[in-house]
Design an enzyme around this catalytic site. Structure first.
Site, mmCIF file in Angstrom:
data_model
loop_
_atom_site.group_PDB
_atom_site.id
_atom_site.type_symbol
_atom_site.label_atom_id
_atom_site.label_comp_id
_atom_site.label_asym_id
_atom_site.label_seq_id
_atom_site.Cartn_x
_atom_site.Cartn_y
_atom_site.Cartn_z
ATOM 1 C CE1 TYR A 21 40.429 42.436 31.149
ATOM 2 C CE2 TYR A 21 39.604 44.683 31.163
ATOM 3 C CZ TYR A 21 39.431 43.348 31.443
ATOM 4 O OH TYR A 21 38.255 42.920 32.009
ATOM 5 C CD GLU A 43 35.310 42.769 37.038
ATOM 6 O OE1 GLU A 43 35.233 43.764 37.783
ATOM 7 O OE2 GLU A 43 35.802 42.815 35.901
ATOM 8 C CD1 TRP A 51 40.527 46.246 34.621
ATOM 9 C CD2 TRP A 51 39.767 44.975 36.277
ATOM 10 N NE1 TRP A 51 40.666 44.933 34.242
ATOM 11 C CE2 TRP A 51 40.206 44.119 35.252
ATOM 12 C CE3 TRP A 51 39.261 44.396 37.444
ATOM 13 C CZ2 TRP A 51 40.152 42.740 35.336
ATOM 14 C CZ3 TRP A 51 39.199 43.009 37.524
ATOM 15 C CH2 TRP A 51 39.639 42.200 36.487
#
Length: 190
Positions: A21, A43, A51
């Protein structure tokens, strides 16, 4: 595959999903309205969680939420919410699920009025903001710009988009580039 000779931001080290990522997406400017919408929704789901939890469930989210197609999501209702509340592949938080459907409706209005990407990028004068922090401690949780964008999004009808969530969205979408100064993926500044 992780190359140990590449210097990266410390937050992504030790996990192949984070490294991929970091190397391929985070901090890279994203101008596609639908991609921005997906990032903002994800988000929002991340709020209060790590995350990596969202990253590992991202494909499940895409499948469960019709690829984050705002045209489809804007038409969904209570039966869809109940179905998603039973889906173990996503975060089963009613408020966040409902917010995603509400956000799809708000997105469609903004997209028709000005263009979602144009609206979002206008908050940074359509130019990625380069910070080059030295350490994680140098990276703010929110900024005046993320607070202003958060306020504007809320006024447009969006939910789960506070200033901290919006700053993470800005980082993920490349409006802000917070790659550490020592990171191989930090942009060169001349």
């Amino acid at each position: 595959m992780d190359d140990p000779t590449i210097i990266r931001c410390a937050w992504c080290l030790g996990d192949p999903d984070y490294i991929a990522y970091h190397d391929q997406e985070w901090g890279r400017p994203l101008y596609d309205s639908r991609g921005l919408f997906e990032n903002l929704c994800l988000e929002g789901f991340q709020a209060g969680l790590s995350w990596i939890t969202i990253l590992r469930k991202r494909e499940n989210f895409r499948a469960a939420f019709a690829g984050f197609d705002p045209h489809a999501l804007a038409k969904w209702g209570s039966a869809d919410i109940e179905r998603l509340m039973q889906d173990q592949g996503v975060i089963r938080h009613r408020g966040k699920i409902e917010a995603t459907l509400t956000n799809a409706q708000a997105y469609l209005k903004l997209e028709a009025e000005i263009g979602f990407s144009k609206f979002i990028w206008g908050f940074v004068d359509h130019t990625p903001q380069i910070n080059r922090p030295q350490t994680l401690g140098d990276v703010p949780a929110q900024t005046a710009t993320s607070a202003a964008l958060s306020k504007a999004l809320k006024q447009a009808g969006f939910k789960f988009c506070g200033p901290t969530t919006v700053y993470a969205f800005m980082q993920a979408s490349g409006l802000v580039n917070d790659h550490f100064a020592t990171c191989a993926f930090a942009p060169n500044i001349t």
